[in-house]
Design an enzyme around this catalytic site. Structure first.
Site, PDB file in Angstrom:
ATOM      1  N   LYS A   9       0.309   4.397  -0.080  1.00 24.39           N
ATOM      2  CA  LYS A   9      -0.428   5.645   0.583  1.00 24.39           C
ATOM      3  C   LYS A   9      -0.608   6.708  -0.453  1.00 24.39           C
ATOM      4  O   LYS A   9      -0.357   6.522  -1.795  1.00 24.39           O
ATOM      5  CB  LYS A   9       0.084   5.617   1.918  1.00 24.39           C
ATOM      6  CG  LYS A   9      -0.168   4.446   2.680  1.00 24.39           C
ATOM      7  CD  LYS A   9       0.203   4.582   4.125  1.00 24.39           C
ATOM      8  CE  LYS A   9       0.445   3.457   4.811  1.00 24.39           C
ATOM      9  NZ  LYS A   9       0.471   3.401   6.364  1.00 24.39           N
ATOM     10  N   HIS A  43      -9.142   0.746   5.808  1.00 26.46           N
ATOM     11  CA  HIS A  43      -7.773   0.779   6.235  1.00 26.46           C
ATOM     12  C   HIS A  43      -8.017   1.801   7.732  1.00 26.46           C
ATOM     13  O   HIS A  43      -8.732   2.744   7.530  1.00 26.46           O
ATOM     14  CB  HIS A  43      -6.682   1.494   5.522  1.00 26.46           C
ATOM     15  CG  HIS A  43      -5.447   1.259   5.875  1.00 26.46           C
ATOM     16  ND1 HIS A  43      -5.108   2.608   6.840  1.00 26.46           N
ATOM     17  CD2 HIS A  43      -4.242   0.920   5.581  1.00 26.46           C
ATOM     18  CE1 HIS A  43      -3.746   2.196   6.954  1.00 26.46           C
ATOM     19  NE2 HIS A  43      -3.382   1.023   6.263  1.00 26.46           N
ATOM     20  N   GLU A 101      -6.228   4.185   8.745  1.00 25.55           N
ATOM     21  CA  GLU A 101      -5.891   5.681   8.178  1.00 25.55           C
ATOM     22  C   GLU A 101      -7.559   6.129   7.953  1.00 25.55           C
ATOM     23  O   GLU A 101      -7.789   7.512   8.042  1.00 25.55           O
ATOM     24  CB  GLU A 101      -4.914   5.997   7.392  1.00 25.55           C
ATOM     25  CG  GLU A 101      -3.580   5.540   8.444  1.00 25.55           C
ATOM     26  CD  GLU A 101      -2.487   5.298   7.199  1.00 25.55           C
ATOM     27  OE1 GLU A 101      -2.507   5.428   6.016  1.00 25.55           O
ATOM     28  OE2 GLU A 101      -1.486   5.035   7.889  1.00 25.55           O
ATOM     29  N   SER A 138       3.922  -2.617  10.487  1.00 22.04           N
ATOM     30  CA  SER A 138       5.666  -2.496  10.512  1.00 22.04           C
ATOM     31  C   SER A 138       6.046  -3.676  10.271  1.00 22.04           C
ATOM     32  O   SER A 138       7.055  -3.842  10.747  1.00 22.04           O
ATOM     33  CB  SER A 138       5.897  -1.833  12.027  1.00 22.04           C
ATOM     34  OG  SER A 138       5.260  -0.544  12.252  1.00 22.04           O
ATOM     35  N   GLU A 141      -4.676  -5.378  11.322  1.00 22.03           N
ATOM     36  CA  GLU A 141      -3.912  -4.253  11.409  1.00 22.03           C
ATOM     37  C   GLU A 141      -3.825  -3.449  12.713  1.00 22.03           C
ATOM     38  O   GLU A 141      -4.808  -2.709  12.672  1.00 22.03           O
ATOM     39  CB  GLU A 141      -4.039  -3.383  10.346  1.00 22.03           C
ATOM     40  CG  GLU A 141      -3.404  -4.213   8.886  1.00 22.03           C
ATOM     41  CD  GLU A 141      -2.944  -2.995   7.924  1.00 22.03           C
ATOM     42  OE1 GLU A 141      -1.953  -3.262   7.461  1.00 22.03           O
ATOM     43  OE2 GLU A 141      -3.809  -1.901   7.812  1.00 22.03           O
ATOM     44  N   GLY A 145       2.701   1.806  10.847  1.00 22.70           N
ATOM     45  CA  GLY A 145       3.472   2.799  10.579  1.00 22.70           C
ATOM     46  C   GLY A 145       4.259   3.406  11.943  1.00 22.70           C
ATOM     47  O   GLY A 145       4.819   4.769  11.876  1.00 22.70           O
ATOM     48  N   ASN A 197       1.107  -1.200   0.082  1.00 25.57           N
ATOM     49  CA  ASN A 197      -0.044   0.009   0.004  1.00 25.57           C
ATOM     50  C   ASN A 197       1.005   1.184  -0.001  1.00 25.57           C
ATOM     51  O   ASN A 197       1.597   1.451   0.852  1.00 25.57           O
ATOM     52  CB  ASN A 197      -0.824  -0.184   1.157  1.00 25.57           C
ATOM     53  CG  ASN A 197      -1.703   1.183   1.417  1.00 25.57           C
ATOM     54  OD1 ASN A 197      -1.633   2.057   0.698  1.00 25.57           O
ATOM     55  ND2 ASN A 197      -2.352   1.306   2.820  1.00 25.57           N
TER      56      ASN A 197
HETATM   57  C1  PEP Z   1      -0.493  -0.249   6.418  1.00 21.08           C
HETATM   58  O1  PEP Z   1      -0.428   1.118   6.177  1.00 21.08           O
HETATM   59  O2  PEP Z   1      -1.341  -0.993   5.884  1.00 21.08           O
HETATM   60  C2  PEP Z   1       0.633  -0.603   7.059  1.00 21.08           C
HETATM   61  C3  PEP Z   1       0.865  -1.825   7.472  1.00 21.08           C
HETATM   62  O3  PEP Z   1       1.773   0.235   7.424  1.00 21.08           O
HETATM   63  P1  PEP Z   1       3.222   0.076   7.781  1.00 21.08           P
HETATM   64  O4  PEP Z   1       3.959  -1.219   7.138  1.00 21.08           O
HETATM   65  O5  PEP Z   1       4.137   1.293   7.439  1.00 21.08           O
HETATM   66  O6  PEP Z   1       3.293  -0.041   9.330  1.00 21.08           O
END
Ligand code: PEP
Length: 251
Positions: free
Chosen positions: A18, A100, A102, A213, A172, A178, A16
Protein backbone atom coordinates in the site's frame (compact mmCIF):
# COMPACT_ATOMS: atom_id res chain seq x y z
CA UNK A 1 -7.74 -33.27 -8.59
CA UNK A 2 -6.90 -31.76 -5.23
CA UNK A 3 -4.87 -28.57 -4.98
CA UNK A 4 -1.66 -30.22 -3.80
CA UNK A 5 -1.43 -32.31 -6.97
CA UNK A 6 -2.38 -29.45 -9.30
CA UNK A 7 0.72 -27.60 -10.59
CA UNK A 8 -1.42 -24.73 -11.90
CA UNK A 9 -2.51 -23.98 -8.35
CA UNK A 10 0.94 -23.58 -6.83
CA UNK A 11 0.57 -21.61 -3.62
CA UNK A 12 0.95 -17.84 -4.01
CA UNK A 13 1.59 -15.17 -1.38
CA UNK A 14 1.31 -11.52 -2.45
CA UNK A 15 2.44 -8.63 -0.25
CA UNK A 16 0.65 -5.33 -0.93
CA UNK A 17 2.69 -2.60 0.75
CA UNK A 18 0.00 0.00 0.00
CA UNK A 19 1.31 3.55 0.67
CA UNK A 20 4.10 2.51 3.01
CA UNK A 21 7.89 2.46 2.88
CA UNK A 22 10.90 4.60 2.06
CA UNK A 23 14.12 3.85 0.18
CA UNK A 24 15.78 2.93 3.44
CA UNK A 25 12.92 0.92 4.93
CA UNK A 26 12.39 -1.00 1.69
CA UNK A 27 16.05 -1.98 1.50
CA UNK A 28 16.02 -3.28 5.09
CA UNK A 29 12.76 -5.18 4.69
CA UNK A 30 13.79 -6.79 1.41
CA UNK A 31 17.24 -7.74 2.72
CA UNK A 32 15.56 -9.77 5.48
CA UNK A 33 12.90 -11.26 3.21
CA UNK A 34 15.27 -12.30 0.43
CA UNK A 35 17.79 -13.74 2.91
CA UNK A 36 15.07 -15.72 4.68
CA UNK A 37 13.08 -17.07 1.74
CA UNK A 38 13.42 -20.26 -0.19
CA UNK A 39 10.55 -22.55 -1.05
CA UNK A 40 8.07 -23.67 -3.67
CA UNK A 41 5.43 -21.03 -3.00
CA UNK A 42 5.31 -18.14 -5.47
CA UNK A 43 5.99 -14.88 -3.64
CA UNK A 44 5.18 -11.41 -5.02
CA UNK A 45 5.85 -7.95 -3.58
CA UNK A 46 3.76 -4.95 -4.69
CA UNK A 47 5.46 -1.71 -3.58
CA UNK A 48 4.20 1.83 -4.25
CA UNK A 49 4.95 3.04 -7.81
CA UNK A 50 7.98 5.26 -6.96
CA UNK A 51 9.78 2.24 -5.50
CA UNK A 52 9.14 -0.26 -8.31
CA UNK A 53 12.57 0.40 -9.82
CA UNK A 54 14.33 0.02 -6.47
CA UNK A 55 12.45 -3.16 -5.61
CA UNK A 56 13.01 -4.51 -9.13
CA UNK A 57 16.78 -4.13 -8.57
CA UNK A 58 16.69 -5.64 -5.09
CA UNK A 59 14.71 -8.68 -6.26
CA UNK A 60 17.07 -9.47 -9.16
CA UNK A 61 18.52 -12.98 -8.81
CA UNK A 62 15.94 -13.91 -6.17
CA UNK A 63 12.85 -16.11 -6.64
CA UNK A 64 10.57 -13.27 -5.47
CA UNK A 65 8.52 -11.53 -8.16
CA UNK A 66 7.41 -7.93 -8.56
CA UNK A 67 3.83 -6.69 -8.79
CA UNK A 68 1.96 -3.37 -8.91
CA UNK A 69 -0.94 -2.18 -6.78
CA UNK A 70 -3.03 -0.78 -9.65
CA UNK A 71 -2.72 0.41 -13.27
CA UNK A 72 -4.43 2.65 -15.77
CA UNK A 73 -6.97 1.12 -18.12
CA UNK A 74 -5.54 3.29 -20.92
CA UNK A 75 -2.51 2.51 -23.11
CA UNK A 76 -0.99 6.00 -23.10
CA UNK A 77 -1.79 9.68 -23.45
CA UNK A 78 -3.13 12.60 -21.45
CA UNK A 79 -3.89 10.84 -18.17
CA UNK A 80 -1.98 12.85 -15.57
CA UNK A 81 -0.71 10.77 -12.70
CA UNK A 82 -1.56 7.42 -14.28
CA UNK A 83 0.75 4.49 -15.05
CA UNK A 84 0.21 2.15 -18.02
CA UNK A 85 0.54 -1.62 -18.06
CA UNK A 86 3.40 -1.43 -20.61
CA UNK A 87 5.34 0.83 -18.20
CA UNK A 88 4.99 -1.92 -15.59
CA UNK A 89 6.42 -4.50 -17.98
CA UNK A 90 9.46 -2.20 -18.49
CA UNK A 91 10.10 -2.57 -14.75
CA UNK A 92 9.84 -6.34 -14.82
CA UNK A 93 6.46 -6.48 -13.07
CA UNK A 94 4.65 -9.77 -13.44
CA UNK A 95 1.40 -9.19 -11.51
CA UNK A 96 -1.03 -6.29 -11.02
CA UNK A 97 -3.66 -6.03 -8.29
CA UNK A 98 -6.98 -4.94 -9.80
CA UNK A 99 -10.15 -3.91 -7.99
CA UNK A 100 -8.74 -3.74 -4.48
CA UNK A 101 -11.55 -2.64 -2.20
CA UNK A 102 -9.64 0.48 -1.13
CA UNK A 103 -9.61 1.59 -4.77
CA UNK A 104 -13.23 0.57 -5.34
CA UNK A 105 -14.26 2.62 -2.30
CA UNK A 106 -11.80 5.52 -2.10
CA UNK A 107 -11.09 6.06 -5.82
CA UNK A 108 -14.63 5.06 -6.80
CA UNK A 109 -13.41 2.51 -9.31
CA UNK A 110 -16.45 0.94 -10.95
CA UNK A 111 -16.92 -2.67 -12.06
CA UNK A 112 -16.73 -1.33 -15.64
CA UNK A 113 -13.39 0.43 -15.08
CA UNK A 114 -11.99 -2.64 -13.36
CA UNK A 115 -12.83 -4.76 -16.40
CA UNK A 116 -10.87 -2.38 -18.62
CA UNK A 117 -7.90 -2.48 -16.25
CA UNK A 118 -8.07 -6.27 -16.26
CA UNK A 119 -8.01 -6.30 -20.07
CA UNK A 120 -5.12 -3.77 -20.23
CA UNK A 121 -3.07 -5.88 -17.82
CA UNK A 122 -3.52 -9.08 -19.82
CA UNK A 123 -2.89 -7.27 -23.11
CA UNK A 124 0.53 -6.25 -21.75
CA UNK A 125 1.30 -9.87 -20.83
CA UNK A 126 0.92 -9.30 -17.09
CA UNK A 127 -1.18 -11.33 -14.68
CA UNK A 128 -4.13 -9.55 -13.05
CA UNK A 129 -5.00 -10.36 -9.44
CA UNK A 130 -8.70 -9.52 -9.45
CA UNK A 131 -10.04 -8.70 -5.97
CA UNK A 132 -13.67 -9.18 -5.04
CA UNK A 133 -15.38 -9.04 -1.68
CA UNK A 134 -18.53 -8.05 0.13
CA UNK A 135 -19.14 -5.24 2.62
CA UNK A 136 -20.12 -5.92 6.22
CA UNK A 137 -23.70 -4.94 5.37
CA UNK A 138 -23.83 -7.45 2.50
CA UNK A 139 -22.49 -10.13 4.81
CA UNK A 140 -24.95 -9.32 7.61
CA UNK A 141 -27.84 -9.36 5.15
CA UNK A 142 -26.74 -12.69 3.70
CA UNK A 143 -26.02 -11.08 0.29
CA UNK A 144 -22.30 -11.85 0.15
CA UNK A 145 -22.47 -14.39 -2.68
CA UNK A 146 -24.69 -12.05 -4.68
CA UNK A 147 -22.06 -9.30 -4.44
CA UNK A 148 -19.23 -11.62 -5.39
CA UNK A 149 -21.30 -12.91 -8.30
CA UNK A 150 -21.93 -9.37 -9.55
CA UNK A 151 -18.24 -8.44 -9.33
CA UNK A 152 -17.15 -11.61 -11.14
CA UNK A 153 -19.84 -11.37 -13.79
CA UNK A 154 -18.86 -7.78 -14.60
CA UNK A 155 -15.56 -9.23 -15.85
CA UNK A 156 -16.87 -12.49 -17.33
CA UNK A 157 -19.43 -10.56 -19.40
CA UNK A 158 -16.64 -8.71 -21.22
CA UNK A 159 -13.87 -11.26 -21.34
CA UNK A 160 -15.47 -14.69 -21.00
CA UNK A 161 -14.03 -17.15 -18.52
CA UNK A 162 -11.16 -18.66 -20.50
CA UNK A 163 -8.93 -15.61 -19.91
CA UNK A 164 -8.72 -16.69 -16.26
CA UNK A 165 -6.14 -19.20 -17.42
CA UNK A 166 -3.76 -16.22 -16.95
CA UNK A 167 -5.31 -14.52 -13.96
CA UNK A 168 -5.53 -14.87 -10.20
CA UNK A 169 -8.60 -14.18 -8.07
CA UNK A 170 -8.57 -12.85 -4.52
CA UNK A 171 -11.47 -13.00 -2.10
CA UNK A 172 -11.13 -10.06 0.27
CA UNK A 173 -14.15 -9.42 2.49
CA UNK A 174 -14.14 -5.65 2.99
CA UNK A 175 -14.90 -6.09 6.72
CA UNK A 176 -11.75 -8.19 7.16
CA UNK A 177 -9.20 -6.01 5.34
CA UNK A 178 -7.02 -4.05 7.74
CA UNK A 179 -9.46 -4.63 10.61
CA UNK A 180 -7.82 -7.53 12.45
CA UNK A 181 -11.01 -9.60 11.83
CA UNK A 182 -10.39 -12.65 9.67
CA UNK A 183 -13.15 -14.59 7.94
CA UNK A 184 -13.86 -17.86 9.71
CA UNK A 185 -12.50 -20.82 7.77
CA UNK A 186 -16.03 -21.92 6.85
CA UNK A 187 -16.94 -18.40 5.66
CA UNK A 188 -13.82 -18.17 3.50
CA UNK A 189 -14.22 -21.69 2.12
CA UNK A 190 -17.88 -21.10 1.22
CA UNK A 191 -16.96 -18.08 -0.93
CA UNK A 192 -13.87 -19.67 -2.48
CA UNK A 193 -15.90 -22.75 -3.46
CA UNK A 194 -18.58 -20.50 -4.91
CA UNK A 195 -16.02 -18.48 -6.91
CA UNK A 196 -14.46 -21.68 -8.22
CA UNK A 197 -17.87 -22.98 -9.27
CA UNK A 198 -18.33 -19.86 -11.44
CA UNK A 199 -15.18 -20.47 -13.48
CA UNK A 200 -16.53 -23.07 -15.89
CA UNK A 201 -13.88 -25.40 -17.34
CA UNK A 202 -11.18 -23.60 -15.31
CA UNK A 203 -12.86 -24.24 -11.98
CA UNK A 204 -10.06 -26.41 -10.66
CA UNK A 205 -7.23 -24.50 -12.36
CA UNK A 206 -7.43 -20.90 -11.14
CA UNK A 207 -5.59 -19.72 -8.06
CA UNK A 208 -7.91 -18.04 -5.56
CA UNK A 209 -6.22 -16.15 -2.73
CA UNK A 210 -7.76 -15.11 0.56
CA UNK A 211 -7.06 -11.62 1.90
CA UNK A 212 -8.18 -9.95 5.10
CA UNK A 213 -6.04 -9.76 8.23
CA UNK A 214 -4.02 -12.87 7.45
CA UNK A 215 -1.23 -13.18 10.02
CA UNK A 216 1.30 -15.86 10.92
CA UNK A 217 -1.03 -17.21 13.63
CA UNK A 218 -4.07 -17.81 11.36
CA UNK A 219 -2.40 -18.52 7.99
CA UNK A 220 -1.95 -22.26 8.43
CA UNK A 221 -5.65 -22.83 9.14
CA UNK A 222 -6.69 -20.87 6.03
CA UNK A 223 -4.11 -22.50 3.76
CA UNK A 224 -5.31 -25.95 4.81
CA UNK A 225 -8.71 -25.29 3.19
CA UNK A 226 -9.25 -27.07 -0.12
CA UNK A 227 -10.14 -23.99 -2.19
CA UNK A 228 -7.62 -21.47 -0.84
CA UNK A 229 -4.37 -21.21 -2.81
CA UNK A 230 -2.51 -18.58 -0.81
CA UNK A 231 -2.97 -15.07 0.50
CA UNK A 232 -3.03 -11.40 -0.38
CA UNK A 233 -1.43 -9.59 2.55
CA UNK A 234 -1.51 -5.97 3.60
CA UNK A 235 -0.17 -5.28 7.09
CA UNK A 236 1.67 -8.58 7.44
CA UNK A 237 3.76 -7.86 4.35
CA UNK A 238 5.51 -4.96 6.11
CA UNK A 239 7.15 -7.15 8.71
CA UNK A 240 9.79 -9.56 7.45
CA UNK A 241 9.35 -12.11 10.21
CA UNK A 242 5.56 -12.20 9.88
CA UNK A 243 5.72 -12.24 6.07
CA UNK A 244 8.24 -15.08 5.98
CA UNK A 245 6.25 -17.10 8.50
CA UNK A 246 3.17 -16.82 6.23
CA UNK A 247 5.16 -17.76 3.11
CA UNK A 248 6.49 -20.80 4.97
CA UNK A 249 2.98 -21.75 6.14
CA UNK A 250 1.88 -21.67 2.49
CA UNK A 251 4.77 -23.85 1.36
C1 PEP B 1 -5.21 -6.03 1.70
O1 PEP B 1 -5.10 -4.82 1.77
O2 PEP B 1 -5.34 -6.59 0.60
C2 PEP B 1 -5.19 -6.78 2.95
C3 PEP B 1 -5.54 -8.04 2.92
O3 PEP B 1 -4.81 -6.09 4.08
P1 PEP B 1 -4.60 -6.71 5.56
O4 PEP B 1 -3.80 -7.97 5.38
O5 PEP B 1 -3.86 -5.66 6.29
O6 PEP B 1 -5.96 -6.99 6.08
Amino acid sequence: MNKASNAKRRQLVVGNWKMNGSLQENAGLLASITAGWQGNTDVVICPPFPYLQQVCELLKNTPIMLGAQTVSEHDKGAFTGEISASMLTDLNCKFVIIGHNERRRMQHESDEQIVHKFIAVQKAGLIPILCVGESLQDREQGRHLETINRQLNAVFAHTGKDVFENAVLAYEPVWAVGTGKTALPEQAEEVHRFMRSQLGRLAEEVRILYGGSVKAHNAQQLFALPDIDGALLGGASLNAEEFLAICKAAD
